[in-house]
Each structure stands twice: as C-alpha cells, then as structure tokens.
Design an enzyme around this catalytic site. Structure first.
Site, PDB file in Angstrom:
ATOM      1  N   TYR A 118       0.840  -1.195   0.000  1.00  0.00           N
ATOM      2  CA  TYR A 118       0.000   0.000   0.000  1.00  0.00           C
ATOM      3  C   TYR A 118       0.878   1.249   0.000  1.00  0.00           C
ATOM      4  CZ  TYR A 118      -2.939  -3.778   1.727  1.00  0.00           C
ATOM      5  OH  TYR A 118      -3.586  -4.985   1.873  1.00  0.00           O
ATOM      6  N   SER A 148      -2.340  -6.827   8.750  1.00  0.00           N
ATOM      7  CA  SER A 148      -2.987  -7.401   7.580  1.00  0.00           C
ATOM      8  C   SER A 148      -1.937  -7.978   6.618  1.00  0.00           C
ATOM      9  CB  SER A 148      -3.873  -6.342   6.917  1.00  0.00           C
ATOM     10  OG  SER A 148      -4.767  -6.920   5.991  1.00  0.00           O
ATOM     11  N   TYR A 149      -1.997  -7.627   5.325  1.00  0.00           N
ATOM     12  CA  TYR A 149      -1.016  -8.189   4.394  1.00  0.00           C
ATOM     13  C   TYR A 149       0.396  -7.833   4.826  1.00  0.00           C
ATOM     14  CZ  TYR A 149       0.965  -9.901   0.018  1.00  0.00           C
ATOM     15  OH  TYR A 149       1.678 -10.624  -0.911  1.00  0.00           O
ATOM     16  N   TRP A 181     -10.712  -6.977  -2.063  1.00  0.00           N
ATOM     17  CA  TRP A 181      -9.277  -6.673  -2.057  1.00  0.00           C
ATOM     18  C   TRP A 181      -8.697  -6.782  -3.462  1.00  0.00           C
ATOM     19  CZ3 TRP A 181      -4.383  -9.317  -2.373  1.00  0.00           C
ATOM     20  CH2 TRP A 181      -3.302  -8.589  -1.842  1.00  0.00           C
ATOM     21  N   ASP A 238     -12.606  -9.444  13.460  1.00  0.00           N
ATOM     22  CA  ASP A 238     -11.731  -9.306  12.302  1.00  0.00           C
ATOM     23  C   ASP A 238     -11.870 -10.518  11.399  1.00  0.00           C
ATOM     24  OD1 ASP A 238      -9.576  -8.465  10.600  1.00  0.00           O
ATOM     25  OD2 ASP A 238      -8.326  -9.940  11.631  1.00  0.00           O
ATOM     26  N   HIS A 289     -11.268  -5.326  11.562  1.00  0.00           N
ATOM     27  CA  HIS A 289      -9.993  -5.194  10.856  1.00  0.00           C
ATOM     28  C   HIS A 289      -9.453  -3.766  10.949  1.00  0.00           C
ATOM     29  CE1 HIS A 289      -7.136  -7.157   8.217  1.00  0.00           C
ATOM     30  NE2 HIS A 289      -7.122  -6.124   7.399  1.00  0.00           N
TER      31      HIS A 289
END
Length: 566
Positions: free
Chosen positions: A47, A116-117, A163, A252, A280
């Site tokens: 991101y 997250s990722y 996503w 989440d 999340h």
C-alpha cells in the site's frame, strides 16, 4: 520501559534496496540522528507508504532510539517489478532484512511490524530465517493464503473480491504513469468498484475481464477451489520460533488465522497475544450495535505503547523476561479483560443438543422428525454482522455484533434456542457444531451462527462459520449422494463472551451468508464457473435424534478462575 527524549530525525525517500535478482525496491527511511548505530524496525507494504506512516508511531520509535524502514513491495509504489500476492515475499523479505542490518547507521538488529497483508509479509520473511531478525509485531494477520481466501471450503467472496478489485488499481496507476492509454481499463475498473455490493452477485466469478487484465491472481484463486499445487506453492514456510506480539480482533476477518499464528509450534515463550472486540480497523470501543465500554479501546490498555516497548526490548537484548500470562482477552458481555497463560485457555466442553427449535443438554429422543428448509442460492441469506471485511466498511452494519431480528422472516434459517440461563455462562475458545444433515443437491453449504438472545428479544450474533459439504477434506473434494445423511463439523470460530443470566443461547443454521461467502450453486460443478441461471434449489434436512445427535459445543471457562482488570 522508560523512554528517552525524542532526538532529531532524518527522513530519506526513494532509497534503493536491491534484491538478489537485480530488482530494486524503494524505501522511506526515518532514523534518529545519533552518534551510535541503531536497531531497525522494518515495514514492507503493498500500500502507499504515505498511508503506512499514519499507522506507525514515528515519534514513539524515535523516542526509543529505533529507525523505521518502510519498503514498497515489488511492483508497488516506486519499487520495480510486478506484484503477485505471496510469490516474492519470503525471498524479498530476507534480502530486505539483510539490507537493513548492513547499513552503516544500523547496529544489525532488525524487527518487523505491520497489520494485515503487511503482517503476512513478516511470516514469509521469517521463514527464510534471516539472522538479523529478532522479533515481530503482527496485527490482524491473514496467515496462510488458502485459509484467508477460503473458509470451510467456501470462497471468502466479500473480502477476497473487494481486495482484488482494490489492488487492481496498483498496476493501473503504474501503466498510466508510464504513459499508457488506460482510459478503457480505468472505466472498467471504476465500474467494478462502483458495483458493490450488487457486484458480488456476478456470475460466473471467473468472468471479470478487468481483473484478468489487472489482477490475474483473482482467476487463479477461484479456479483453484481446493488445496492443490497452486496453494501449496504459496503456502507459508515453516519458520523458527521468534518472539511475536499478535494483535487480533473478535470481529476481524482474520481472527482465527491470527490466533492460529500465535498458537503455532514452535512458539517462542516471549510471544504475546491481545484479542479485543475489534474488527480489521481501529481498536475502538464500539462496533456494530454494541458499545463495549471505555476499557475496550486499545488506548485504554496502552496497546500502541506496549507494541513499541516490545519491539524496543527485543531489539535491545536477546534475554527479555518471559511474561507470566502472555494472553490478554476481552470478554464481551462481561466487558472485562482477562489474562491467561495459553491460547486457548483451559475449558470444559459443554454440548448443547439440537431439538426441533430448541437446544438442550440431552439428545433428542428416537423418532424426533428432522428440521427442514429450502435453500435457493438465487435468494441467499444476507450477511448481517460478523467477522467481515467488505467494501462497504464497518459502518454499514456488515461487521461486529448486530441485531439479527431483520432476518426473522426468512424460512431458510433454522433457529435452535436454549432456555433462559440461570447463571452467567462464559465461553472462551473455538465453537463447533457437529451436524447430521442431508440435502437434495449434489453439493451444499451449511452455516452456523451463535447468537446471544437478550430478555427484550435483541439477538446479537457472536461468531459464525461455514462448511462446503463437498470439501470436508479440502485436498480431495467429494460430491454428495443426494438425500443421504452425513455427519460433518462446522467450525464457527473463536469467541470470548459471557452470556448473562436470563439470556438465551441460540444457534442459527442455514446454507448461505452473502456476500461474505460465495453462493453454492448446488450443481456439484466448481462454484465460480456456474452462471446463476444454472443454480439448483436444495431441500435441506437437519437430523437431531438419538441416532443423529447434532450438537453445539461451547468451550466454557469459570469466570472466577480468570483474573480481570478494567
């Protein structure tokens, strides 16, 4: 841990970080201007790095004498290469950690952080056993790629497609920046993003041309609908035990995966786990229809400072004291924090057997008729609350504990309700449903939802799960014999909740939660390849008699055995 005054810092942008294959990634480096080399905290993200800075306490890092390196993953931001989820995360992670350790301003000790990722990239990097890596902080971590894409064999449609659609904007922007005419692609991408939530009903799911062009991983995900070579190639590598601080949320989408990562073996004794009533997103006090009180917020327990202190301690020494109770759990309903030595904590299994419309400790007698309903995949049960991650966002009533009464009129939801509780019932751990059932279709889904029914009729969902019957073994899909009863286990997932005295335990059983999960067409063909016109209506039977003891299993703990702080 005491924190010194904040030193002056230096920020460098677009710092080249070369990989072993010649690809150059680029980083933002923020480091304190001090005379001696400093430890490094690494964040690797797909991101925009400008956004990552807002999730990182730059002042707190500087006060603790730590440098921050934020690296754009291969094919994202200003980094070279092509982004494909998971392919390069281990190799590039190892190389990036080595680069951080080798800088003249670094003392050679590196820790990683992110959510997250960004958290998942840490797990891949750790699998390469980089010698400089000392600790990790992982928030809402997705864990294994198969398990983040599929739950119980059903596609996590809302989160996965949402996503994929968002990430398709990364190559689109890069093509535009390179001077390519992307007008048509821009229009198609915008139409996809603007189609949600109705766009989740697209069929077949393999036929989304803009994703074929911009995010080909989507087709790979839906065409590989069971654990095969594709998923095994992308699976998380084994990794040595490292001190890891895991932050998880009851609502989440990656709740159970985060808990799995904390409990995995080998587990470092210095690892810690905090589970709050969060989604999340932000660790706030309110979510869905529930305000959990001021103690529920991450700020109330000093979570951000604790994460920074954890990183600083392990970057300063390899001999950090081991916590006595490394697991901290927020128990909803009671709205208290409890402390435990393990996850899951010790519990006794309470079996509540299904009767027609009821839950009871004893099994239903022989001859009890089954409960029946008709499932039409063209009219699925809508997702209402839960541990979701949908493009509409938390504020749209799609996440958390939400009153389930809007679904009362549906005839495709079976409800099994217990008597009012004579005393509080505290449940901490994974909830399971052992279900004896039959369907007229070649394949079907079974969903299960645990609900807390208040005396005034408010019915708040707590945790829910799904099982695609043909994928009880995710490596070997097997179609059903229509109308033949079968026993299966639906994992609802982990919960930490106290049912108050006078409340009722309820179980809702159905065959869909859309768009959280994709719809099972009932044909037996791969779900993503079927058009809606070919969907099959399924006639469902839930058996609950002496020979077919369908039952809900709750892990119950004694409230007075768990220390609490507010």
């Amino acid at each position: 841990m005491s924190t010194p005054s904040r030193p002056s810092t230096r920020t460098d942008h677009d710092v080249p970080v070369p990989m072993r294959d010649g690809t150059v990634l680029r980083a933002v480096v923020v480091r304190p201007l001090v005379d001696e080399p400093v430890p490094v905290v690494l964040l690797r993200s797909p991101y925009p790095l400008a956004d990552a800075r807002f999730e990182t306490d730059l002042m707190g890092l500087a006060e603790r004498g730590l440098a921050l390196v934020m690296v754009a993953l291969r094919g994202t931001g200003a980094s070279d290469g092509v982004f494909y989820p998971w392919v390069d995360d281990e190799r590039d992670g190892v190389d990036t950690i080595a680069w951080c350790a080798d800088q003249e301003w670094s003392n050679g000790r590196v820790a990683t952080t992110g959510r997250s990722y960004v958290a998942q990239t840490q797990l891949y990097a750790a699998g390469g056993a980089p010698p400089a890596l000392r600790a990790m902080v992982t928030g809402v971590v997705p864990s294994d790629p198969w398990s983040l894409t599929y739950t119980g064999g059903a596609l996590n449609l809302g989160s996965a497609l949402g996503w994929a659609a968002a990430m398709a904007g990364v190559p689109l922007a890069r093509r535009a920046a390179a001077g390519e005419d992307v007008t048509a692609l821009q229009e198609a991408w915008g139409a996809l993003l603007g189609s949600f939530p109705a766009g989740f009903a697209t069929t077949p799911l393999t036929r989304i041309p803009v994703l074929d062009e911009l995010f080909p991983a989507w087709r790979d995900w839906v065409e590989h609908a069971h654990v095969d070579d594709y998923w095994q190639q992308h699976a998380l590598p084994d990794r040595p035990a490292l001190p890891t601080f895991v932050v998880a949320g009851w609502h989440d989408v990656f709740r159970d995966l985060s808990l799995r990562e904390f409990a995995r073996e080998p587990r470092h004794p210095g690892s810690r786990l905090v589970i709050g009533p969060w989604s999340h997103g932000a660790a706030g006090r309110s979510l869905g229809d529930v305000d959990h009180g001021p103690s529920a917020a991450g700020g109330a327990i000093g979570l951000d400072a604790r994460l920074l202190d954890f990183l600083a301690a392990h970057l300063a020494s390899d001999d950090v004291p081991v916590p006595d109770a490394p697991v901290q759990v927020f128990v909803t309903g009671a709205n208290v924090w409890t402390h435990h030595t393990t996850w899951p904590p010790p519990a006794r299994d309470l079996d509540l057997h299904l009767h027609p419309g009821a839950l009871a400790a004893e099994a239903a007698p022989a001859g009890t008729p089954p409960s029946r309903y008709v499932f039409d995949p063209r009219d699925p049960v809508p997702t209402l609350g839960g541990n979701t991650l949908l493009p509409q966002g938390d504020a749209a009533g799609t996440c958390g504990s939400v009153d389930q009464r809007p679904l009362d009129g549906r005839t495709d939801v079976l409800r099994f309700v217990g008597d009012p509780l004579p005393a509080p019932l505290r449940v901490i751990g994974t909830v399971r449903l052992t279900l004896h059932a039959a369907t007229s279709a070649a394949d079907t889904d079974w969903t299960a939802k645990l609900v807390d029914v208040h005396p005034d009729g408010t019915a708040l969902n707590l945790v829910d799960g799904i099982l695609r019957a043909s994928r009880q073994d995710p490596t070997n899909p097997t179609l059903l014999t229509p109308d033949e009863p079968h026993e299966l286990v639906v994992e609802l997932g982990a919960v930490g909740h106290e049912f108050a005295a006078g409340h009722r335990v309820r179980l809702d059983v159905s065959s869909s939660s859309f768009p959280r999960f994709d719809r099972n067409p009932g044909t037996g063909a791969p779900a993503a390849s079927v058009a809606e016109a070919d969907f099959v209506t399924a006639h469902q039977r839930v058996l609950h008699d002496a020979a077919h003891p369908s039952r809900l299993t709750l892990p119950v703990v004694a409230a007075d055995d768990q220390p609490a702080d507010n």
